[in-house]
Design a protein around this motif. Structure first.
Motif, short mmCIF file in Angstrom:
data_model
loop_
_atom_site.label_atom_id
_atom_site.label_comp_id
_atom_site.label_asym_id
_atom_site.label_seq_id
_atom_site.Cartn_x
_atom_site.Cartn_y
_atom_site.Cartn_z
N LEU A 136 0.83 -1.21 0.00
CA LEU A 136 0.00 0.00 0.00
C LEU A 136 0.86 1.26 0.00
O LEU A 136 0.52 2.26 -0.63
CB LEU A 136 -0.93 0.01 1.22
CG LEU A 136 -2.12 -0.96 1.16
CD1 LEU A 136 -2.84 -0.99 2.50
CD2 LEU A 136 -3.10 -0.56 0.07
N PRO A 140 0.65 5.04 -3.67
CA PRO A 140 0.47 6.46 -4.01
C PRO A 140 1.46 6.93 -5.07
O PRO A 140 1.10 7.66 -5.99
CB PRO A 140 0.70 7.18 -2.67
CG PRO A 140 0.38 6.16 -1.64
CD PRO A 140 0.78 4.84 -2.22
N LEU A 143 0.66 5.42 -8.52
CA LEU A 143 -0.57 5.95 -9.14
C LEU A 143 -0.49 7.45 -9.39
O LEU A 143 -1.40 8.04 -9.98
CB LEU A 143 -1.77 5.66 -8.23
CG LEU A 143 -2.06 4.19 -7.95
CD1 LEU A 143 -3.22 4.03 -6.98
CD2 LEU A 143 -2.38 3.45 -9.25
N PRO A 145 -0.17 10.80 -11.02
CA PRO A 145 -0.17 11.17 -12.43
C PRO A 145 1.09 11.98 -12.79
O PRO A 145 1.72 12.55 -11.90
CB PRO A 145 -1.43 12.02 -12.60
CG PRO A 145 -1.91 12.33 -11.24
CD PRO A 145 -1.17 11.51 -10.23
N ARG A 219 -5.57 6.58 -16.88
CA ARG A 219 -4.30 7.30 -17.04
C ARG A 219 -3.16 6.53 -16.41
O ARG A 219 -3.32 5.93 -15.36
CB ARG A 219 -4.41 8.67 -16.35
CG ARG A 219 -5.37 9.59 -17.02
CD ARG A 219 -5.44 10.88 -16.27
NE ARG A 219 -5.58 10.66 -14.83
CZ ARG A 219 -5.67 11.64 -13.93
NH1 ARG A 219 -5.62 12.88 -14.34
NH2 ARG A 219 -5.81 11.37 -12.66
N ARG B 48 -11.60 12.80 -10.26
CA ARG B 48 -10.53 11.81 -10.21
C ARG B 48 -9.20 12.34 -9.68
O ARG B 48 -8.32 11.58 -9.31
CB ARG B 48 -10.34 11.13 -11.57
CG ARG B 48 -9.86 12.05 -12.66
CD ARG B 48 -10.01 11.41 -14.00
NE ARG B 48 -9.31 10.14 -14.09
CZ ARG B 48 -9.35 9.36 -15.17
NH1 ARG B 48 -10.08 9.71 -16.20
NH2 ARG B 48 -8.68 8.25 -15.21
N ASP B 49 -9.04 13.67 -9.66
CA ASP B 49 -7.78 14.21 -9.13
C ASP B 49 -7.92 14.69 -7.69
O ASP B 49 -6.95 15.16 -7.10
CB ASP B 49 -7.32 15.38 -10.00
CG ASP B 49 -6.81 14.90 -11.35
OD1 ASP B 49 -6.10 13.88 -11.35
OD2 ASP B 49 -7.16 15.50 -12.37
N THR B 123 -6.10 0.40 4.03
CA THR B 123 -5.99 1.06 2.73
C THR B 123 -6.13 2.57 2.87
O THR B 123 -5.37 3.34 2.27
CB THR B 123 -7.09 0.54 1.79
OG1 THR B 123 -7.15 -0.87 1.94
CG2 THR B 123 -6.84 0.89 0.36
N PHE B 126 -3.10 4.76 3.74
CA PHE B 126 -2.03 5.01 2.76
C PHE B 126 -2.50 5.78 1.53
O PHE B 126 -1.76 6.56 0.97
CB PHE B 126 -1.39 3.69 2.34
CG PHE B 126 -0.60 3.06 3.42
CD1 PHE B 126 0.72 3.41 3.62
CD2 PHE B 126 -1.17 2.16 4.30
CE1 PHE B 126 1.46 2.86 4.65
CE2 PHE B 126 -0.45 1.60 5.33
CZ PHE B 126 0.87 1.95 5.51
N ILE B 127 -3.71 5.49 1.07
CA ILE B 127 -4.18 6.12 -0.16
C ILE B 127 -4.88 7.43 0.20
O ILE B 127 -5.87 7.42 0.94
CB ILE B 127 -5.16 5.18 -0.92
CG1 ILE B 127 -4.58 3.78 -1.02
CG2 ILE B 127 -5.51 5.75 -2.29
CD1 ILE B 127 -3.41 3.63 -1.93
N HIS B 131 -6.61 9.21 -7.29
CA HIS B 131 -5.81 8.67 -8.40
C HIS B 131 -5.94 7.18 -8.49
O HIS B 131 -5.90 6.60 -9.54
CB HIS B 131 -4.32 9.01 -8.25
CG HIS B 131 -4.07 10.49 -8.23
ND1 HIS B 131 -3.08 11.05 -7.47
CD2 HIS B 131 -4.70 11.49 -8.86
CE1 HIS B 131 -3.10 12.37 -7.63
NE2 HIS B 131 -4.08 12.66 -8.48
#
Lengths: 366, 131
Positions: A136, A140, A143, A145, A219, B48-49, B123, B126-127, B131
């Motif tokens: 995990l 970031p 992913l 961009p 993307r 999405r951003d 999850t 961390f996320i 994105h």
């Protein structure tokens, strides 16, 4: 186990016709020798096997031979996983040997409980949690961009080839097919989509894979770290010619890449020589322009790959043939044989001289 | 005689079987809630951003609630499992034994569900973006 069985069989075979004491002696000697020999044989087989397996780690389609930032991270994750899998395997086999050979007698209930709960419940939970956290924590960055202002390339998964469009900041697009060229050390944004079926875009040496889903644009950020020619493939079964849906990726120095892109923007060069000129006439007369575009000529089809600079590409037929005049001829004459399920009809009914002229014309479009 | 008395005191009802699936049910509901909250947040709210922001907070709250729920079920199960003087469930066909066995199964399923729920919740640590 296998080594023992082989050694025993060889021993049995060799010591027939001897007295009991001779047999015992022979058995002890040959046992040692055979086992040593067998051991050496098995050892060299293991080394050879490992070398063969490791040889598969390199090459133009390998994540472990990483040439991009994403692939480097994925390769590190793989090596950690492989190392801990080997460690766990050694520990389990060690325990088996301990339980069967070293101390086969019963152990205390307490020790057994500790092993089952500790090794069977607590340890897997902790190890998996550790890997989950590690995986995990990589996400970031993977992913992320590409930063604004990066080069943008739209790749569309067609049946069964790749439509590639380099998007200029002013909205103008330069179209090519089945090939990507990227500047080394620069982040690039790749926009992935598909008009009909699901494909998956994968350049193992550069990054992870990402699905191309009809109706949405996914993307991906690519950042090559080494120059070289790599390969990509469709990684999601998409139909008959799925396995023949490949492409080449050339990572080049920035100046070389800029020169290449500038050339791609130009319309096709004029056919040179009588054979190529005849080829151009035939291209238009046989209706090739209904599907293919060659910028700067009346051929403006959009169904098939843009052929403006097809002669300068690294491959033909989506990564399945080299790019020589003979390969053009083979492709046109035996399209369906070379790529079953392809939407382009074979033009094998044309006289060979015509095919030769067409091949000369297309090969010259550099 | 002993068996008769035990049967009276711990006669199993249908609810006891239901309790067994509550913890995995909480895990499934938690997973679905986390997934749909994030999907709606990214598709309809921030784009999405955008950052996950409040969606991460929501996942944290779901996770705490789910773990608390699983903890309560596990506690009830632990009590059932330790019913009587036996320490480990045996395979005897008696009501008391069934009671202990169902408690033991519920306890193990609760432990598994707690680990799975914690993994899902991780999850969100961390996320941080869509994105």
């Amino acid at each position: 186990m296998l080594v023992q069985i082989i050694a025993q069989n060889i021993r049995r075979h060799r010591i027939g016709g001897l007295t009991a004491s001779q047999r015992r002696l022979a058995s002890a000697r040959s046992g040692r020798i055979c086992c040593r020999r067998q051991g050496r044989k098995v050892g060299s087989l293991v080394v050879l096997g490992s070398l063969l397996v490791l040889a598969g780690c390199s090459g133009p389609l390998s994540t472990l031979d990483a040439a991009g930032r994403g692939a480097e991270r994925i390769a590190t994750l793989f090596w950690w996983l492989a190392a801990s899998a080997i460690l766990i395997w050694v520990a389990v086999i060690g325990l088996t040997v301990y339980a069967v050979r070293l101390r086969p007698e019963p152990h205390s209930q307490r020790a057994a409980k500790l092993l089952i709960i500790g090794g069977g419940v607590a340890l897997p939970t902790l190890v998996l949690a550790g890997y989950l956290v590690y995986g995990l924590s990589l996400l970031p960055d993977l992913l992320q961009p590409a930063p604004p202002g990066s080069l943008r390339i739209a790749v569309t998964g067609e049946q069964w080839w790749w439509r590639v469009r380099y998007l200029a900041p002013d909205g103008e697009a330069v179209e090519l097919a089945n090939e990507l060229r990227l500047p080394v050390g620069e982040p690039v944004e790749v926009l992935l989509d598909s008009p009909d079926v699901i494909h998956s875009f994968w350049i193992p040496s550069l990054a992870g894979k990402l699905d191309m889903i009809p109706g949405r644009v996914n993307r991906m950020a690519l950042e090559p770290t080494k120059t070289g020619v790599f390969q990509g493939a469709c990684a999601e079964y998409c139909g008959t010619a799925h396995a023949l849906m490949r492409f080449y990726v050339a990572v080049e120095e920035k100046e070389k890449f800029a020169r290449w892109l500038a050339r791609q923007k130009q319309p096709a060069q004029a056919a040179a020589g009588p054979l190529a000129r005849r080829g151009q006439e035939l291209f238009l007369a046989n209706g090739c322009g209904a599907c293919h575009a060659i910028r700067g000529t009346p051929a403006e089809g959009v169904i098939g790959p843009d052929l403006t600079h097809v002669g300068g590409r690294l491959s033909l037929g989506a990564g399945i043939l080299p790019n020589e005049a003979d390969d053009f001829l083979r492709w046109m004459a035996r399209t369906e044989d070379l790529k079953p399920g392809v939407h382009m009809p074979s033009f094998g009914m044309l006289p060979t001289q015509h095919l030769r002229a067409l091949a000369a014309y297309l090969d010259g479009l550099e | 005689m002993q068996g008769g008395l035990t049967m009276e005191r711990v006669a199993e009802k249908n609810e006891n079987l239901w309790l067994m699936v509550v913890s995995p049910g909480i895990w499934a509901a938690h997973f679905l809630l986390c997934y749909s909250t994030t999907a709606v947040w990214c598709a309809k709210v921030v784009g999405r951003d955008g950052p996950l922001g409040e969606a991460r907070m929501a996942i944290a709250i779901y996770t705490v609630l789910a773990l608390a729920g699983i903890g309560i079920v596990g506690w009830i199960a632990a009590r059932r499992q330790s019913y009587g003087s036996e320490t480990v469930p045996q395979a005897f066909d008696t009501p008391g034994e069934r009671h202990r066995f169902l408690g033991f199964v519920t306890l193990l399923l609760s432990a598994l569900s707690a680990v799975a729920t914690a993994y899902v919740g991780l999850t969100a640590l961390f996320i941080q973006t869509c994105h």
